[in-house]
Design an enzyme around this catalytic site. Structure first.
Site, PDB file in Angstrom:
ATOM      1  CD  GLU A 205      -2.947  -1.302   2.155  1.00  0.00           C
ATOM      2  OE1 GLU A 205      -2.904  -0.459   3.075  1.00  0.00           O
ATOM      3  OE2 GLU A 205      -3.793  -2.208   2.103  1.00  0.00           O
ATOM      4  CG  ASP A 242      -5.760  -2.673   9.500  1.00  0.00           C
ATOM      5  OD1 ASP A 242      -6.190  -3.486  10.338  1.00  0.00           O
ATOM      6  OD2 ASP A 242      -5.875  -2.847   8.271  1.00  0.00           O
ATOM      7  CD  GLU A 287      -8.943  -1.270   9.360  1.00  0.00           C
ATOM      8  OE1 GLU A 287      -9.014  -2.174   8.507  1.00  0.00           O
ATOM      9  OE2 GLU A 287      -8.507  -0.123   9.097  1.00  0.00           O
ATOM     10  CG  ASP A 314     -11.376  -4.662   7.221  1.00  0.00           C
ATOM     11  OD1 ASP A 314     -12.307  -4.955   6.448  1.00  0.00           O
ATOM     12  OD2 ASP A 314     -10.178  -4.739   6.884  1.00  0.00           O
ATOM     13  CE  LYS A 339     -10.593  -3.335   3.633  1.00  0.00           C
ATOM     14  NZ  LYS A 339      -9.787  -4.454   4.185  1.00  0.00           N
ATOM     15  NE  ARG A 368      -9.777  -5.593   0.788  1.00  0.00           N
ATOM     16  CZ  ARG A 368     -10.459  -6.710   1.074  1.00  0.00           C
ATOM     17  NH1 ARG A 368     -11.709  -6.842   0.654  1.00  0.00           N
ATOM     18  NH2 ARG A 368      -9.919  -7.670   1.790  1.00  0.00           N
ATOM     19  CB  SER A 369      -3.362  -5.146  -0.143  1.00  0.00           C
ATOM     20  OG  SER A 369      -3.939  -6.400  -0.408  1.00  0.00           O
ATOM     21  CE  LYS A 390      -7.001   1.274   6.188  1.00  0.00           C
ATOM     22  NZ  LYS A 390      -7.042  -0.048   6.830  1.00  0.00           N
TER      23      LYS A 390
END
Length: 429
Positions: A205, A242, A287, A314, A339, A368-369, A390
Site C-alpha cells: 500500500e 490497523d 482497526e 473490518d 470495502k 484493498r491491498s 483509507k
C-alpha cells in the site's frame, strides 16, 4: 435513456501483478461506465467470494476467466434492458441470479464490476460526477485520509506484526492541506528510517516496510517524522492502527501471538497492550484490534477504549449488514470499514453505511491491498458522507490516484466543500 444495452468484461492486472476483472456497461445514450475490481491480501472469512480460476499453470491459479465468463454469459443477458439508473433493481437481479449468501456462484468480483460500471454509466448519462449522482445535492464532505505510511503484517515482508501504521491529518483546514501534511510526514519518515539504517522499500500500500525491534518502535519513529515535518502530533496529525488481529490470532490457543517482538496475549492482555499504546501516543483509531470472531474480546476492547478512540470493524463486519447489526446490538466497535468488494454490490455497500450512521457509528471508505487506477472509492467516500478514507500512502499511482481524484472533487465543490477534520471522529467531537 439509461437502459443497459451492452456489458463486457476483461482481465487486467492489479497493483500486485495479479489478474482482476474490469467491466464496461454501455447505456442507450452512448455513455459507457468502466469499473475495475480490487482484491485484498488479508481477507475476512466472512467476505463475499472472489471467484478465481484455480488453474495453477496460469497466473498461479489467480486468473479471473471464470468471473469474466459469468459476466458475459450469465449476468449480461439478465441485465441488458434494465435501467442502469435503478441501482437497487439491477443489483437485486444479480444477487438473485447468483442465489448464494456469499456470491460464490457468479463471484462477487463479477457482480461488483457490473454494479459499479452501471452506476458510472448512469452518472455520465445524467451529466453528473459519480459522487453527486450517488450522494445527491448534499454530498460535499471531503474525507480525512488515514494514510498508511508504515506497513507490516500481511502487507510487507518484515517482522512488524501490526499491518498498518497511519497518520491522520485531522487538524488540516482542507483536504488539499491534509494531503500535504501526510505527504510531508511520509517523506520525513524516509529520512528518519535512513538515519536509523532501516529499510525504505515499500509494501503493498505504498508505506515503508522496515524491520524494527517492536511495533511500538514504529510509532516512535512516526512521531519523530511528524516533528521533523514541522507538525504537531495530536493537534495537526493523529495516529491510527490497523492491527489485522485475525492474522496473528491462534485459534488453537486463543492467544494473540506478536511474533515480531516475542509476545503473546490473551484477550485481556491484548486490550491492556492497546490501552498502553493509546496512553502514550496520540492514537485516534484502531482497526481490527481483535480477531473477526472473537466477539468477547471485541466487547472488552469497546468497553475499555470505545469512549476514547474510534474502533473500526473490518474483518469483523465485512461491510455486511447482518454482522454489523449484531455488533450494534452487542455494543461492539463504533465504526465500520467500508470495502465494496467485501459485500459485492453498490446497493449493499450503501445499506451498510446507512445502518452504521443511523446507529451513531462512523464509517471509513477503504481500498484493498490489490488496487488499480480506478478511483471509484474516492467519489463514494464523498457520496456516502464517510468523513474518512483509507487508500494507502503518498506513493504508488494506484494509491495516489484516489487522492488526486479527491483533490479534483474539492476543487469542483469550491466554497461548498467541507473537510471533515476532527469532526469525523466521534470521540474527538
Amino acid at each position: 435513456m439509461t437502459e443497459i444495452i451492452n456489458v463486457t468484461a476483461r482481465e487486467i492486472l492489479d497493483s500486485r501483478g495479479n489478474p482482476t476483472i474490469e467491466v464496461e456497461v454501455a447505456v442507450g445514450t452512448g455513455d459507457v461506465g468502466r469499473a475495475a475490481v480490487p482484491s485484498g491480501a488479508s481477507t475476512g472469512e466472512h467476505e463475499a467470494l472472489e471467484l478465481r480460476d484455480g488453474d495453477k499453470g496460469r497466473y498461479l491459479g489467480k486468473g479471473v476467466r471464470k468471473a469474466i465468463a459469468n459476466v458475459m454469459d450469465e449476468i449480461a443477458p439478465a441485465v441488458v434492458g434494465l435501467d442502469a439508473g435503478d441501482q437497487a433493481v439491477l443489483d437485486q437481479r444479480m444477487i438473485e441470479l447468483d442465489g448464494t449468501a456469499t456470491k460464490s456462484k457468479l463471484g462477487a468480483n463479477a457482480i461488483l464490476g457490473v454494479s459499479l460500471a452501471a452506476a458510472k454509466a448512469a452518472a455520465q448519462a445524467h451529466g453528473l460526477p459519480l459522487y453527486r449522482y450517488v450522494g445527491g445535492a448534499g454530498a460535499r464532505t471531503l474525507p480525512v485520509p488515514l494514510m498508511n505510511i508504515l506497513n507490516g503484517g500481511a502487507h510487507a515482508d518484515s517482522n512488524v506484526d501490526i499491518q498498518e501504521f497511519m497518520v491522520v491529518p485531522l487538524g488540516a483546514p482542507s483536504f488539499a492541506e491534509a494531503l500535504r501534511y501526510g505527504a510531508e510526514v511520509f517523506h520525513a519518515l524516509k529520512a528518519v528510517l535512513k538515519k536509523k539504517g532501516a529499510g525504505t522499500g515499500v509494501g503493498d500500500e505504498g508505506g515503508y516496510a522496515p524491520n524494527l525491534a517492536s511495533n511500538e518502535e514504529a510509532l516512535a519513529l512516526i512521531m519523530k517524522a511528524i516533528e521533523q515535518a514541522g507538525l504537531k502530533a495530536g493537534d495537526d496529525v493523529g495516529l491510527a492502527l490497523d492491527c489485522a488481529a485475525s492474522e496473528f490470532f491462534e485459534k488453537s490457543s486463543g492467544k494473540y501471538d506478536l511474533e515480531g517482538e516475542g509476545k503473546a496475549f490473551d484477550g485481556k492482555g491484548l486490550v491492556d497492550f492497546y490501552a498502553s499504546l493509546a496512553a502514550k501516543y496520540p492514537i485516534v483509531s484502531i482497526e481490527d484490534g481483535c480477531a473477526e470472531d472473537d466477539w468477547a474480546t471485541w466487547k472488552l476492547l469497546t468497553e475499555r477504549l470505545g469512549s476514547k478512540l474510534q474502533l473500526v470493524g473490518d474483518d469483523l463486519f465485512v461491510t455486511n449488514v447482518t454482522r454489523l447489526s449484531r455488533g450494534i446490538a452487542e455494543g461492539v466497535a463504533n465504526s465500520i470499514l467500508v470495502k465494496v468488494n467485501q459485500i459485492g454490490s453498490l446497493t449493499e455497500t450503501l445499506e451498510a453505511v446507512r445502518m452504521a450512521h443511523r446507529a451513531g457509528y462512523t464509517s471509513v471508505m477503504s481500498h484493498r491491498s490489490g488496487e488499480t487506477e480506478d478511483t471509484t472509492i474516492a467519489d463514494l467516500s464523498v457520496a456516502c458522507d464517510c468523513g474518512q478514507i483509507k487508500t494507502g500512502s503518498a506513493s504508488r499511482t494506484d494509491r495516489v490516484a484516489k487522492y488526486n481524484q479527491l483533490l479534483r472533487i474539492e476543487e469542483e465543490l469550491g466554497k461548498a466543500a467541507r473537510y471533515a477534520g476532527r469532526d469525523a471522529f466521534r470521540a474527538l467531537r
